[in-house]
Design a protein around this motif. Sequence first.
Motif, PDB file in Angstrom:
ATOM      1  N   LYS A 101       0.845   4.386  -1.073  1.00 17.04           N
ATOM      2  CA  LYS A 101       1.628   4.547  -0.010  1.00 17.04           C
ATOM      3  C   LYS A 101       2.169   6.142  -0.059  1.00 17.04           C
ATOM      4  CE  LYS A 101       3.492   0.362   1.989  1.00 17.04           C
ATOM      5  NZ  LYS A 101       4.598  -0.599   1.737  1.00 17.04           N
ATOM      6  N   TYR A 128       1.600   4.068   8.713  1.00 13.63           N
ATOM      7  CA  TYR A 128       0.965   5.161   9.518  1.00 13.63           C
ATOM      8  C   TYR A 128       1.971   5.475  10.774  1.00 13.63           C
ATOM      9  CZ  TYR A 128      -3.699   4.152   7.135  1.00 13.63           C
ATOM     10  OH  TYR A 128      -4.427   3.519   6.185  1.00 13.63           O
ATOM     11  N   ASN A 171      -9.601   5.225   8.010  1.00 12.75           N
ATOM     12  CA  ASN A 171      -9.311   4.118   7.009  1.00 12.75           C
ATOM     13  C   ASN A 171     -10.577   3.075   6.667  1.00 12.75           C
ATOM     14  OD1 ASN A 171      -7.411   0.827   6.700  1.00 12.75           O
ATOM     15  ND2 ASN A 171      -8.099   2.064   4.935  1.00 12.75           N
ATOM     16  N   SER A 237      -4.152  -0.123  -7.011  1.00  9.02           N
ATOM     17  CA  SER A 237      -3.538  -1.435  -6.611  1.00  9.02           C
ATOM     18  C   SER A 237      -4.509  -2.296  -6.273  1.00  9.02           C
ATOM     19  CB  SER A 237      -2.799  -0.837  -5.430  1.00  9.02           C
ATOM     20  OG  SER A 237      -1.789  -0.287  -5.741  1.00  9.02           O
ATOM     21  N   ARG A 246       2.443   0.363  -9.308  1.00  9.55           N
ATOM     22  CA  ARG A 246       2.640   1.569  -8.716  1.00  9.55           C
ATOM     23  C   ARG A 246       1.835   2.943  -9.098  1.00  9.55           C
ATOM     24  NH1 ARG A 246       2.282  -0.119  -5.106  1.00  9.55           N
ATOM     25  NH2 ARG A 246       3.083   1.590  -3.837  1.00  9.55           N
TER      26      ARG A 246
HETATM   27  N1  PLP Z   1      -3.610   1.963   2.203  1.00 14.50           N
HETATM   28  C1  PLP Z   1      -3.839   0.663   2.829  1.00 14.50           C
HETATM   29  C2  PLP Z   1      -4.875   0.506   4.045  1.00 14.50           C
HETATM   30  C3  PLP Z   1      -3.125  -0.402   2.234  1.00 14.50           C
HETATM   31  O1  PLP Z   1      -3.614  -1.735   2.858  1.00 14.50           O
HETATM   32  C4  PLP Z   1      -2.473  -0.385   1.518  1.00 14.50           C
HETATM   33  C5  PLP Z   1      -1.567  -1.512   0.794  1.00 14.50           C
HETATM   34  O2  PLP Z   1      -1.735  -2.752   1.408  1.00 14.50           O
HETATM   35  C6  PLP Z   1      -1.979   0.824   1.002  1.00 14.50           C
HETATM   36  C7  PLP Z   1      -2.592   1.874   1.411  1.00 14.50           C
HETATM   37  C8  PLP Z   1      -0.964   1.082  -0.103  1.00 14.50           C
HETATM   38  O3  PLP Z   1      -1.253   1.008  -1.323  1.00 14.50           O
HETATM   39  P1  PLP Z   1      -0.342   1.009  -2.582  1.00 14.50           P
HETATM   40  O4  PLP Z   1       0.173  -0.433  -2.880  1.00 14.50           O
HETATM   41  O5  PLP Z   1      -0.920   1.500  -3.643  1.00 14.50           O
HETATM   42  O6  PLP Z   1       0.768   1.627  -2.176  1.00 14.50           O
END
Ligand code: PLP
Length: 393
Positions: A101, A128, A171, A237, A246
Amino acid sequence: MLRTVAAFDRIGEENAFAVLARATELASQGRDIINLGIGQPDFRTPDHIVEAAVKALRDGHHGYTPSVGIKPLREAVAADLHKRFKVNVSPDEVMIMPGGKPTMFMSILMFGEPGADILYPDPGFPIYRSMIEFTGANPIPVPVREENGFAFSAEETLKLITPRTRLLILNSPANPTGGVTPKPEVDKLVAGLARHPDVCVMSDEIYDHMVYDGEQHVCLLTYPSIRDRLILLNGWSKTYAMTGWRLGYAIWPGKLYDYARKLAVNLHSCVNAPAQYAGIAALTGPQGPAENMVAEFDRRRKVVVEGLNKLPGVSCATPKGAFYAFPNIKRTGWKAKALASTLLEETGVAVVGGPDFGILGEGYVRVSYANSTENILKALERMRSFLASRKAA
Ligand code: PLP
């Protein structure tokens, strides 16, 4: 009266966390809850990764690390990217982040301000849009359509670019749809971006290991023409079932690396040291546990899609990636959020309403198959009997 800045009236959140909170509350009241709302693997972090973190603590890695992350981890990331995608990335382009994130947070902060357009997928990960609005930039949704296999369309994306466009967020594999954009479409998009040299691209590839049906993940780093304006978001993750650790990484081009480094210094100093050592073990150790997890998701994907397609008024395209299905519920007569909350309250099955991922999410719910096949089958049966007996509210 405290005079806080207006941006905080515009920041959003992730409703999947609210669904999780309600599901947990109902479970604590003794209700039998099946959580298909969750966006994290239902597996433990593999033992050898946990052991590496324990060893790091025992070895005395208790202090700050460099803000960009420890060198052996940045080297391991670069080597992993080379092994999987044959791309040359210098460890000095890699920044270790506290999860996936923060990379979207920082990149949107770098490009978002009033008057700027930022393009993002809709339906898409809710942060986003939230962050774009926080910065005062204009959120421009790029439609992600069921009839297109929930892939983004290069043509539609390119048409939305204007002289105001600063950042394009991509994405694939995608949350919440499970959509994977095929390589020819990505090729077309990258070719078209040559006409827009001032547009930065942030590619969120956090689900890159979770692609099915023989598809190969298309890493945007493999396109040299946009390397100097590509931000790659990835992390541990999902791949290694490490959401709570994290731990993530970003590849930042040019001066953005130093901007991100300074943001890190101002914000979190560094990622916690034992998690970084665990990250090395994840990338350089045995990949069997992660591969088994993907194989298990693939088996459940088939169960969930088959079951959803048997529900009255529901049709579900087969997702090609991640661990989500995004069934179309329009023929049930229910609005998506009403269906999600009624299902949870009355049957104990948690799913997330499509509108929590954007305007184009109406008519869909997100079903995560990060739960056991047994629970998935039980949830499908509860949904079937609910939809068969209950009129839309
Ligand atoms: N990007 C997408 C498309 C996600 O679905 C998620 C988590 O659900 C993340 C990023 C975030 O990942 P993190 O938990 O490593 O911050």
